[in-house]
Design a protein around this motif. Structure first.
Motif, PDB file in Angstrom:
ATOM      1  N   VAL A   1      -4.321   0.561   7.220  1.00  0.00           N
ATOM      2  CA  VAL A   1      -3.805  -0.695   7.780  1.00  0.00           C
ATOM      3  C   VAL A   1      -2.590  -1.153   6.988  1.00  0.00           C
ATOM      4  O   VAL A   1      -1.532  -1.478   7.568  1.00  0.00           O
ATOM      5  N   ARG A   2      -2.688  -1.185   5.682  1.00  0.00           N
ATOM      6  CA  ARG A   2      -1.569  -1.676   4.867  1.00  0.00           C
ATOM      7  C   ARG A   2      -0.329  -0.805   5.022  1.00  0.00           C
ATOM      8  O   ARG A   2       0.796  -1.286   4.897  1.00  0.00           O
TER       9      ARG A   2
ATOM     10  N   LYS B   1      -8.557   0.618   4.805  1.00  0.00           N
ATOM     11  CA  LYS B   1      -7.705  -0.447   4.271  1.00  0.00           C
ATOM     12  C   LYS B   1      -6.300   0.060   3.969  1.00  0.00           C
ATOM     13  O   LYS B   1      -5.303  -0.603   4.280  1.00  0.00           O
ATOM     14  N   ARG B   2      -6.238   1.238   3.374  1.00  0.00           N
ATOM     15  CA  ARG B   2      -4.927   1.800   3.053  1.00  0.00           C
ATOM     16  C   ARG B   2      -4.135   2.106   4.323  1.00  0.00           C
ATOM     17  O   ARG B   2      -2.930   1.855   4.409  1.00  0.00           O
TER      18      ARG B   2
ATOM     19  N   VAL C   1      -1.169  -7.416   7.691  1.00  0.00           N
ATOM     20  CA  VAL C   1      -1.708  -6.950   6.412  1.00  0.00           C
ATOM     21  C   VAL C   1      -0.786  -5.854   5.926  1.00  0.00           C
ATOM     22  O   VAL C   1      -0.784  -4.739   6.456  1.00  0.00           O
TER      23      VAL C   1
ATOM     24  N   VAL D   1     -14.154  -6.575   8.804  1.00  0.00           N
ATOM     25  CA  VAL D   1     -12.827  -6.780   8.216  1.00  0.00           C
ATOM     26  C   VAL D   1     -12.744  -8.108   7.471  1.00  0.00           C
ATOM     27  O   VAL D   1     -11.871  -8.279   6.614  1.00  0.00           O
TER      28      VAL D   1
ATOM     29  N   GLN E   1     -14.074   3.116   3.637  1.00  0.00           N
ATOM     30  CA  GLN E   1     -13.535   1.747   3.629  1.00  0.00           C
ATOM     31  C   GLN E   1     -12.143   1.720   3.013  1.00  0.00           C
ATOM     32  O   GLN E   1     -11.220   1.079   3.545  1.00  0.00           O
TER      33      GLN E   1
ATOM     34  N   LEU F   1     -14.171  -5.431   4.190  1.00  0.00           N
ATOM     35  CA  LEU F   1     -12.825  -4.927   3.905  1.00  0.00           C
ATOM     36  C   LEU F   1     -11.891  -6.018   3.393  1.00  0.00           C
ATOM     37  O   LEU F   1     -10.849  -5.719   2.798  1.00  0.00           O
ATOM     38  N   GLU F   2     -12.244  -7.282   3.638  1.00  0.00           N
ATOM     39  CA  GLU F   2     -11.472  -8.443   3.171  1.00  0.00           C
ATOM     40  C   GLU F   2     -10.000  -8.345   3.585  1.00  0.00           C
ATOM     41  O   GLU F   2      -9.094  -8.549   2.780  1.00  0.00           O
ATOM     42  N   LEU F   3      -9.793  -8.061   4.862  1.00  0.00           N
ATOM     43  CA  LEU F   3      -8.422  -7.928   5.389  1.00  0.00           C
ATOM     44  C   LEU F   3      -7.948  -9.177   6.119  1.00  0.00           C
ATOM     45  O   LEU F   3      -6.745  -9.368   6.274  1.00  0.00           O
TER      46      LEU F   3
ATOM     47  N   ARG G   1      -1.464  -4.432  10.768  1.00  0.00           N
ATOM     48  CA  ARG G   1      -2.080  -5.666  11.263  1.00  0.00           C
ATOM     49  C   ARG G   1      -3.505  -5.409  11.712  1.00  0.00           C
ATOM     50  O   ARG G   1      -3.889  -4.280  11.998  1.00  0.00           O
ATOM     51  N   VAL G   2      -4.266  -6.511  11.781  1.00  0.00           N
ATOM     52  CA  VAL G   2      -5.605  -6.514  12.357  1.00  0.00           C
ATOM     53  C   VAL G   2      -5.595  -7.477  13.537  1.00  0.00           C
ATOM     54  O   VAL G   2      -5.097  -8.597  13.431  1.00  0.00           O
TER      55      VAL G   2
END
Length: 857
Positions: free
Chosen positions: A698-699, A695-696, A822, A714, A691, A718-720, A826-827
């Motif tokens: 994506v950022r 997240k890393r 993000v 997400v 996870q 993942l709270e994205l 992006r998502v």
């Protein structure tokens, strides 16, 4: 020795030499080394037996139809008497006249009935293939007078392994886990597998349920079989399946609802065949059921499609044994050999009835096709598909209709036609229809299939809806069995009309799949691929990965005297490496694209000041990955994989979920996470390290595309992204009754300035087939959060299909396509699965935009 015995001996020897070859035909066991039902037969073993029968009998002729994705042959056997084999061409021509009264008078007196049997289209539903092989063995080897009479009165086509890839995958699984004796325990590892493996064994190579592919032919297992079925026009089409283990054998007649276009011929003959099956099971002392669970409302599975082809399309559903033996809930054990025998009993009863009632069956079949022609002369007389659509998808639609036996013609000039309705059934009066529009006349033998595929809606009967609602309120399955809307113009986003006018039109028949372009014109400055062409996006991706610069315009414009839509691909000639023109020409031919050459970067009209303006953006090279294995949903994963790999020929890397934590994700520009059985289970399988790595990534600039329940991964784990669940209630309120929409189409509103909607000149009609409804977070607008496509805010009914009131209350303004920045990445989130079955082609562009354009937008 006297001369008389000598002569008798020679005569006996002569008789031995000239005995019919079929009397020496071998049994299955003598060829493959084990009796049917003792072991799960591989597709190779069954095919080996079929080839032996063809060599050693004069009752069997094989037809090699093509290959599966895994290169397994798709072979069918034509079984009839030697005398009928001598005149197969004559019989086939007679079958064509029965299926099309326009071809001339059909002879019935000496015309055999034609039956087509298909086995185990779901790979781990085993007994259908073996039961049909048992029937094939009897028809090819028996000298019983009754069987010989059947062979004279029928032509039996047996295609025993409709899904050889799935079947062989499960056969190998079982063979490697079987002990000295088959263990019937449901917990034994030969009978126990997770959801990913179960659906993997059920499906084809790309994890598709190909029993939903019979009108679309997105896979070779259905596409390659069209020629044989269309050439023989069988009067009976039978599909041998299995169902849950704690059930007995099912055969038709089916239950409701009945589609209003469903042929009377099939419905009437269900009773006759059902009675024959019941008699056979009563004689055998076996349990059975009918008019239970299964309905023929949806047209894409084998048996309903067979009925819309004019046959009696029927379903067999044997209670499963999983492998060779399985303990049932009452403690009894069902053995595989029992399941095989029951499939054989049912198929044998069908052949017997067709033989005994041959003349009446053929007369009714012919009358059914005559009534189809008669019905085509009233009401809606024709359907028209205009060129205002993605030209490649339109061409594929026309080719698909023709494979279904539907005649298509093309307007040679523009005409004005009255009595028009649009693709949603709204009256639009009289208007001009452009040249090169495709016309499908209703007055043809496949009239009912035409109507079921091209009419905008098929209303669900009210009595069934009342029963379904009672089941919903009890928390049970409403038994829709499938989606409730599937009109091709909606699925493929085609502009379509229907007309009650029977006026003569200037048309020419379409004999081959239409070609769109395929040639690269000269260009001094740049080549342009219009944004309406979905396949331009994968071409751009492949060209960029080959080292050439490619740009995309999110704005419409005019150049070189032509108008170009949003999402047009621009390949400038200047500053490119040598070889561009040849590489581009090869790709344009491969994708059959229409390319335009321009000699200047100037534009006129539209919102784009120049081809090299700031509004255009250049693609970066990119690599695509998809997550696979438990708890991913195999269907959704397979649909996404197929869209990329087969439909648009884009390379991708398939990552196992558990490998994410240890994989350097930086090499991928896009990761696709398809639907999952459970977002929480997916998070657990990824683990904390997986996870955090996602997240890393994506950022740091990654482009994450999520589908279905992966949206909740997400959102919650993942709270994205900030999408809100439309079904959520307050702490003091009872939880909402989440009710799924059973596959209905709705109007949308689209952000035409956003890169994700490039290629759409108008808001698409989209399908909802779940209970996943989300809303954009409250607060002021932000360029980092974009509801690119929403369900229309004034929804009061679906465009087509059924929806329950609770869902309709939640849908208006809900999000269909969401993009959220993000960090540097992006998502892109799609609550609905826009790769649905490989034939929701109207939103292919949306998925490809997300995957290909996302990293560069």
């Amino acid at each position: 020795m006297s001369r008389v015995p000598m002569r008798l001996g020679l005569f006996a020897f002569f008789l031995f030499l000239v005995q019919p070859a079929w009397s020496q035909a071998p049994k299955y066991e003598s060829v493959v080394g084990y009796p049917l039902g003792e072991r799960i037969a591989s597709s190779y073993d069954i095919r080996r037996y079929m080839e032996t029968l063809e060599r050693e009998t004069d009752r069997v002729k094989l037809v090699h139809q093509g290959e599966s994705y895994e290169r397994r042959p798709l072979v069918a056997a034509i079984i009839t008497s030697p005398a009928n084999h001598e005149r197969l061409d004559e019989i086939q021509a007679g079958a064509q006249r029965l299926g099309d009264p326009r071809l001339g008078e059909a002879e019935i007196d000496d015309q055999p009935a034609v039956l087509w049997f298909g086995g185990s289209i779901h790979g781990f539903e085993l007994s259908g293939s073996d039961g049909l092989t048992r029937l094939m063995e009897e028809l090819a080897t028996s000298e019983d007078e009754e069987v010989l009479e059947w062979l004279e009165n029928t032509v039996v086509i047996i295609d025993p392994t409709l899904n050889p890839d799935g079947r062989d995958a499960f056969a190998m699984f079982n063979h490697r886990r079987i002990g000295r004796e088959a263990n019937p325990s449901q917990k034994d590892w030969s009978n126990d597998f997770d959801g990913w493996d179960a659906l993997g064994f059920r499906t084809s190579h790309y994890f598709f349920d190909i029993n939903r592919d019979w009108f679309a032919h997105t896979h070779p297992e259905t596409r390659e079989r069209m020629s044989l079925i269309q050439s023989w026009r069988p009067q009976v089409v039978i599909d041998a399946h299995e169902m849950g283990h704690d059930t007995e054998f099912y055969f038709d007649p089916p239950t409701g609802p009945r589609n209003p276009h469903f042929p009377d011929f099939a419905w009437d003959w269900f009773e006759d065949f059902g009675a024959a099956y019941a008699d056979a099971f009563d004689e055998a002392g076996a349990e059975y059921t009918k008019r239970d669970i299964f309905n023929y409302f949806y047209p894409a599975y084998t048996t309903s499609w067979g009925s819309y082809q004019g046959a009696v399309g029927m379903l067999y559903e044997q209670g499963s044994t999983r492998g060779l033996a399985l303990e049932l809930s009452d403690g009894s054990v069902r053995h595989f050999r029992q399941a095989v025998e029951q499939q054989y009993i049912t198929a044998r009863a069908a052949v017997r009835l067709a033989s005994e009632e041959r003349a009446r069956l053929l007369e009714d079949y012919l009358a059914g096709h005559q009534s189809a022609l008669d019905e085509g002369r009233s009401g809606v007389r024709r359907y028209i598909l205009t060129p205002d659509a993605d030209p490649q998808i339109l061409a594929e639609t026309v080719a698909m209709l023709k494979r279904n036996g539907i005649e298509v013609s093309r307007l040679s000039e523009s005409v004005r036609l009255r009595g028009l309705r649009d693709r949603e059934g709204n009256s639009v009066g009289t208007r001009a229809l452009p040249a090169n529009s495709y016309v499908i006349e209703a007055e043809q033998p496949r009239n009912r299939l035409i109507r079921v595929l091209l009419e905008p809606d098929a209303p669900v009967p009210e009595d069934f809806l009342a029963e379904a609602r009672e089941r919903v309120d009890r928390g049970e399955n409403p038994r829709f069995y499938d989606i409730t809307a599937w009109s091709l113009p909606l699925l493929f986003d085609l502009q379509a009309f229907s007309s009650t006018s029977g006026a003569n039109l200037p048309t020419e028949p379409v004999t081959e799949k239409p070609r769109v372009g395929g040639e690269l014109p000269d260009a001094d400055y740049a080549w342009l691929l219009d944004g309406r062409q979905t396949a331009a996006i994968p071409l751009a991706h492949r060209l960029r990965n080959a080292g050439y610069r490619v740009a995309v315009s999110p704005r419409a414009f005019e150049a070189g005297g032509e108008r170009f839509s949003r999402g047009t691909v621009i390949i400038r000639r200047g500053g490119q490496d040598e070889g561009l023109e040849q590489q581009l020409a090869d790709l344009v031919a491969e994708y059959d694209l229409m390319a335009h050459g321009v000699d200047s970067g100037r534009t006129s009209g539209g919102d784009l000041p120049a081809l090299g303006g700031a509004e255009t953006f250049h693609l970066a090279p990119g690599k695509i990955a998809l997550l696979a294995e438990q708890p991913m949903h195999p269907y959704s994963f397979g649909w996404a994989w197929h869209t990329l790999d087969q439909a648009y020929r884009l390379d991708s890397t398939v990552l196992r979920v558990e490998s994410v934590a240890g994989t350097r994700l930086e090499s991928f520009s896009t990761i696709v996470i398809a639907d999952t059985f459970s977002a929480a289970a997916l998070a657990e399988r990824l683990g904390e390290d997986g996870q955090e790595r996602l997240k890393r990534w994506v950022r740091d600039g990654g482009n994450l595309v999520v589908i279905g329940n992966a949206v909740d991964l997400v959102r919650e784990q993942l709270e994205l992204i900030g999408l809100e669940d439309a079904w959520a209630t307050g702490d003091d309120e009872p939880p909402a009754h989440r009710i799924a929409v059973p596959g209905a189409f709705f109007e949308t509103e689209i952000d035409e300035r956003h890169w994700l909607s490039a290629g759409f000149d108008r808001a698409p009609r989209v399908m909802v087939n779940s209970n996943r409804i989300y809303r954009a977070p409250e607060g002021p607008p932000s360029p980092a959060q974009n509801a690119v496509i929403r369900y229309a805010g004034n929804l009061d009914a679906p465009v087509a299909g059924h929806v329950w009131e609770e869902s309709l209350d939640k849908l208006p303004g809900g999000v269909f396509a969401w993009e959220q920045r993000v960090g540097s990445g992006r998502v892109v989130a799609f609550p609905e699965d826009l790769n649905f079955r490989g034939y929701w082609r109207g939103v292919d562009r949306l998925f490809l935009n997300a995957v290909v354009l996302g990293p560069s937008a």
